[in-house]
Design an enzyme around this catalytic site. Structure first.
Site, PDB file in Angstrom:
ATOM      1  N   GLU A  91     -72.963  30.677  17.284  1.00  0.00           N
ATOM      2  CA  GLU A  91     -74.296  30.511  17.703  1.00  0.00           C
ATOM      3  C   GLU A  91     -74.936  31.674  18.552  1.00  0.00           C
ATOM      4  OE1 GLU A  91     -74.803  30.761  20.522  1.00  0.00           O
ATOM      5  OE2 GLU A  91     -76.248  29.984  21.498  1.00  0.00           O
ATOM      6  N   GLU A  92     -73.719  31.988  18.494  1.00  0.00           N
ATOM      7  CA  GLU A  92     -74.092  33.800  19.343  1.00  0.00           C
ATOM      8  C   GLU A  92     -74.386  34.546  17.474  1.00  0.00           C
ATOM      9  OE1 GLU A  92     -72.564  32.760  23.418  1.00  0.00           O
ATOM     10  OE2 GLU A  92     -74.018  34.291  22.287  1.00  0.00           O
ATOM     11  N   HIS A 123     -72.435  25.102  21.070  1.00  0.00           N
ATOM     12  CA  HIS A 123     -71.572  26.089  20.223  1.00  0.00           C
ATOM     13  C   HIS A 123     -70.093  25.753  20.905  1.00  0.00           C
ATOM     14  CE1 HIS A 123     -71.420  29.529  22.778  1.00  0.00           C
ATOM     15  NE2 HIS A 123     -72.623  29.109  22.697  1.00  0.00           N
TER      16      HIS A 123
HETATM   17  N1  DTR Z   1     -78.186  31.577  24.314  1.00  0.00           N
HETATM   18  C1  DTR Z   1     -76.814  31.026  24.636  1.00  0.00           C
HETATM   19  C2  DTR Z   1     -77.322  31.265  26.973  1.00  0.00           C
HETATM   20  C3  DTR Z   1     -78.921  31.058  27.113  1.00  0.00           C
HETATM   21  C4  DTR Z   1     -79.156  31.642  27.501  1.00  0.00           C
HETATM   22  N2  DTR Z   1     -80.125  31.269  28.599  1.00  0.00           N
HETATM   23  C5  DTR Z   1     -80.436  29.882  27.857  1.00  0.00           C
HETATM   24  C6  DTR Z   1     -80.950  28.752  28.210  1.00  0.00           C
HETATM   25  C7  DTR Z   1     -81.121  27.690  28.171  1.00  0.00           C
HETATM   26  C8  DTR Z   1     -79.444  27.622  26.818  1.00  0.00           C
HETATM   27  C9  DTR Z   1     -78.493  28.566  26.637  1.00  0.00           C
HETATM   28  C10 DTR Z   1     -79.223  28.882  27.127  1.00  0.00           C
HETATM   29  C11 DTR Z   1     -75.521  31.518  24.391  1.00  0.00           C
HETATM   30  O1  DTR Z   1     -75.404  33.141  25.175  1.00  0.00           O
HETATM   31  O2  DTR Z   1     -74.866  31.571  23.897  1.00  0.00           O
HETATM   32 ZN    ZN Z   2     -73.632  33.089  24.891  1.00  0.00          ZN
HETATM   33 ZN    ZN Z   3     -74.367  29.911  24.351  1.00  0.00          ZN
END
Ligand code: DTR
Ligand code: ZN
Ligand code: ZN
Ligand code: CA
Length: 456
Positions: A188-189, A142
């Site tokens: 994505e966020e 992303h």
């Molecule tokens: N959610 C993603 C960061 C994130 C947190 N835990 C994981 C595990 C595997 C991949 C990504 C992530 C973000 O904030 O973009």
């Molecule tokens: Zn993030």
């Molecule tokens: Zn991320």
């Protein structure tokens, strides 16, 4: 020897000089790969034929180049309110930067728009011309940040790592059996909005062609861990073996399910995998023992914060993970498929193509076969010619039927046509004189047919 199995993916060798390629319509040619009913999907050599031969080694991904992309993203954020978030100017500027690099490198890029929170979002999809459109290997990251900062580790790191890997594919003019596709996701966020939009808008018949999706979200964390997604066993093993050869221990990524852009692909039954260097979780003493860094401190203490800047990156982790991404993309895009010997007919005599003149032909005479040509006749074309947009190319069957392969284009200024087309020639008798017909329809720029191949 049938090598298709759950535990490993046979790898092929670099194919012959004539690149294997099918000009895929950008973006939406994938169909979901589903294994036998009930079994979890796994990435495997779907042909089952062929013998394993040495894999093509991926090139080293230069850390300096990856850092150059990160610096570019950092300056984009600095010039656009301090972030690269969905709906903000910094995101579209990031997309424009990445796309410009890919276009210059010969990728077919597509911008897929969507709306979220009242703002327009963008997925950038890049197809590397070539490979079997029925077997797509997909790598994504992303590109958006949160609003609070530049998002250099999250996720400039993954975006820059696969961008430089894509550029390495171009530098190498890599021609794997499988079709390579890359994506930089929007929003994505906000909840995997862009990748969900892509998968949801991919017709179910299209998804099965995606044989694997590799996700790279946070691969340069300042207090890094080396986590490998524990989803598809073949993809997981590919990454683990790579790090084992480096002497770098890895752990499986347990808290990532649903937390990044691999989730929509996994939910669609597509084999997924990926790498992660850690976010706001704290590194344990045992992990610090094996990986170095600081125990009791988050893998990335600037996660989703304004301090996620260009200094919030560990170069070793960024370098290793970028190289691991390239290794996986090279390895998993080759299959053990080698066309059965004796099924390729070729003419390698050079045929000059008159500038803005009459059509010329290269002929391949097929004999000794029974019945008709196949529904997926591979037509290998190797034409050396500046400004390939001048060229109109067709396949002429022994009975005179013509199958258009390429139209002229005033905007395609790239050189050479070195690709393989797939033609449904099942209505044609196999034996006889097949011709590749080429005409240069615009003044200036010249070239010649270097080779013409048919694989039945
Ligand atoms: N959610 C993603 C960061 C994130 C947190 N835990 C994981 C595990 C595997 C991949 C990504 C992530 C973000 O904030 O973009
Ligand atoms: Zn993030
Ligand atoms: Zn991320
Ligand atoms: Ca490297």
């Amino acid at each position: 020897m049938n090598l298709s199995s759950r535990s490993s993916i046979p790898v092929g060798r670099r194919r012959a000089a004539a690149p294997v390629a099918v000009l895929a319509a950008a973006g939406l040619l994938a169909t979901a790969f589903t294994s036998t009913a009930g079994a979890a999907p796994t990435l495997q050599d779907t042909t089952g034929a062929g013998a394993t031969v040495a894999a093509v080694a991926a090139p080293d991904i230069p850390l300096a180049n990856v850092k150059t992309h990160l610096n570019q993203l950092a300056s984009i954020a600095a010039s656009n309110g301090g972030n690269r978030a969905h709906g903000r100017p910094g995101y579209k500027a990031s997309v424009d930067y990445v796309r410009s690099k890919l276009d210059a490198a010969g990728f077919t890029t597509t911008l897929q728009q969507f709306t979220s929170g009242g703002a327009t979002g963008y997925n950038l999809i890049a197809d590397w011309p070539g490979g079997d459109a029925n077997q797509v290997l997909f790598a994504g990251a992303h590109l958006d940040s949160v609003t609070s900062g530049a998002g250099i580790n999250d996720n400039g790191s993954g975006s820059a790592g696969i961008l430089e890997t894509a550029l390495a594919v171009s530098r190498a003019q890599y021609k794997p059996t499988r079709h390579l596709r890359f994506a930089w996701w929007g929003a994505e966020e906000l909840g995997l909005i862009g990748s969900k939009y892509y998968v949801n808008n991919l017709p179910s018949t299209e998804r099965s062609k995606i044989k694997g999706y590799l996700n790279f979200d946070m691969i340069g964390s300042p207090n890094p861990g080396y986590f490998v997604y524990d989803d598809d066993p073949t993809i997981e093993k590919t990454f683990k073996d790579y790090f084992a050869a480096l002497g770098v221990p890895t752990e499986i990524e347990t808290e990532g399910d649903g937390r990044s852009d691999h989730a929509p692909f996994k939910n669609a039954g597509i084999p997924v995998g990926g790498l992660f260097s850690g976010a706001d979780y704290v590194k344990t003493a045992a992990q610090a023992q094996k990986w170095g860094g600081t125990a009791g401190q988050a893998f990335d203490r600037c996660y989703h914060s304004s301090c996620d800047s260009i200094s919030n990156v560990n170069d070793t982790a960024l370098d290793r993970n970028s190289d691991a991404a390239a290794h996986a993309i090279w390895t998993l895009s080759e299959t053990s498929t080698q066309p059965p010997s004796g099924d390729t007919y070729e003419n390698t005599a050079d045929v000059a193509i008159p500038d803005n003149g009459a059509a010329v032909t290269s002929t391949v005479t097929v004999s000794g076969r029974t019945g008709n040509a196949p529904v997926a006749l591979k037509v290998g074309v190797d034409i050396v010619h500046t400004y390939r947009g001048d060229l109109v190319i067709g396949l002429v069957a022994p009975d005179g039927s013509t199958y258009p392969l390429k139209n002229s284009s005033s905007s395609d200024s790239a050189d050479n046509v070195q690709t393989t087309y797939t033609v449904d020639a099942s209505g044609e008798a196999a034996n006889g004189a097949w011709k590749l017909k080429v005409q240069d329809i615009a003044a200036q720029d010249t070239g010649y047919v270097n080779a013409f191949r048919l694989t039945f």
